[in-house]
Design an enzyme around this catalytic site. Structure first.
Site, PDB file in Angstrom:
ATOM      1  N   HIS A  38      56.485  86.111 -60.973  1.00  0.00           N
ATOM      2  CA  HIS A  38      55.315  85.552 -61.656  1.00  0.00           C
ATOM      3  C   HIS A  38      55.701  85.079 -63.038  1.00  0.00           C
ATOM      4  CE1 HIS A  38      55.451  89.914 -62.276  1.00  0.00           C
ATOM      5  NE2 HIS A  38      54.956  89.710 -63.484  1.00  0.00           N
ATOM      6  N   HIS A  41      54.178  84.314 -66.789  1.00  0.00           N
ATOM      7  CA  HIS A  41      53.058  84.534 -67.707  1.00  0.00           C
ATOM      8  C   HIS A  41      52.889  83.278 -68.563  1.00  0.00           C
ATOM      9  CE1 HIS A  41      52.960  89.075 -67.370  1.00  0.00           C
ATOM     10  NE2 HIS A  41      54.199  88.867 -66.976  1.00  0.00           N
TER      11      HIS A  41
HETATM   12  P1  AMP Z   1      55.032  92.069 -65.407  1.00  0.00           P
HETATM   13  O1  AMP Z   1      54.988  93.271 -66.301  1.00  0.00           O
HETATM   14  O2  AMP Z   1      55.773  90.919 -65.997  1.00  0.00           O
HETATM   15  O3  AMP Z   1      55.489  92.431 -64.005  1.00  0.00           O
HETATM   16  O4  AMP Z   1      53.536  91.579 -65.312  1.00  0.00           O
HETATM   17  C1  AMP Z   1      52.633  92.022 -64.365  1.00  0.00           C
HETATM   18  C2  AMP Z   1      51.287  91.602 -64.835  1.00  0.00           C
HETATM   19  O5  AMP Z   1      50.394  91.641 -63.761  1.00  0.00           O
HETATM   20  C3  AMP Z   1      50.697  92.485 -65.954  1.00  0.00           C
HETATM   21  O6  AMP Z   1      50.423  91.682 -67.084  1.00  0.00           O
HETATM   22  C4  AMP Z   1      49.434  93.044 -65.322  1.00  0.00           C
HETATM   23  O7  AMP Z   1      48.387  93.165 -66.250  1.00  0.00           O
HETATM   24  C5  AMP Z   1      49.133  92.022 -64.251  1.00  0.00           C
HETATM   25  N1  AMP Z   1      48.381  92.469 -63.093  1.00  0.00           N
HETATM   26  C6  AMP Z   1      48.640  93.529 -62.304  1.00  0.00           C
HETATM   27  N2  AMP Z   1      47.760  93.592 -61.287  1.00  0.00           N
HETATM   28  C7  AMP Z   1      46.927  92.534 -61.433  1.00  0.00           C
HETATM   29  C8  AMP Z   1      45.814  92.034 -60.701  1.00  0.00           C
HETATM   30  N3  AMP Z   1      45.361  92.649 -59.608  1.00  0.00           N
HETATM   31  N4  AMP Z   1      45.204  90.917 -61.138  1.00  0.00           N
HETATM   32  C9  AMP Z   1      45.641  90.278 -62.246  1.00  0.00           C
HETATM   33  N5  AMP Z   1      46.701  90.693 -62.979  1.00  0.00           N
HETATM   34  C10 AMP Z   1      47.332  91.809 -62.579  1.00  0.00           C
END
Ligand code: AMP
Length: 112
Positions: free
Chosen positions: A98, A100
């Site tokens: 993903h 950001h």
């Molecule tokens: P990372 O730490 O780069 O793996 O980012 C994962 C991101 O996913 C974090 O910013 C979380 O807040 C976000 N996240 C986790 N679950 C969900 C969800 N169900 N919907 C939207 N964002 C999510």
């Protein structure tokens, strides 16, 4: 991937307000936003991280969609940041690639 939360979002198994969606990519608001604008852009196909990507078109689709979303959200004037956390030391917590897309405030550098 049956137990992947982002796969469930991408495939419509969890009701989600998409910022953007096409054949290859989906984008939605982060659950725990770190800036006034915090969108996650993901490939619909599962890759545990960028390390697993071998087909350059996956990167092309992800990046071009993110740039398009930034433009559609009107972020170009004040600027934005794109981040891809990868692996444990990279701060990745969800094992589905993903990007950001962050904007709406002055973002510090270096990252924590
Ligand atoms: P990372 O730490 O780069 O793996 O980012 C994962 C991101 O996913 C974090 O910013 C979380 O807040 C976000 N996240 C986790 N679950 C969900 C969800 N169900 N919907 C939207 N964002 C999510």
């Amino acid at each position: 991937m049956d137990d992947c939360i982002f796969c469930k979002i991408a495939h419509g198994d969890i009701p989600t307000d998409f910022v953007y969606s096409d054949e290859h990519v989906a984008a939605f608001r982060d659950l725990n936003p770190q800036a006034p604008v915090h969108v996650l852009v993901i490939p619909k196909e599962h890759y545990a991280s960028g390390v697993a990507v071998e087909d350059a078109s996956v990167w092309a689709n992800l990046m071009s969609s993110a740039v398009k979303i930034a433009r559609e959200l009107g972020l170009e004037k004040d600027g934005y940041r794109m981040v891809i956390n990868t692996g444990e030391q990279g701060g990745q917590t969800v094992p589905h690639l993903h990007l950001h897309l962050l904007a709406g405030r002055n973002l510090g550098w270096p990252p924590g």
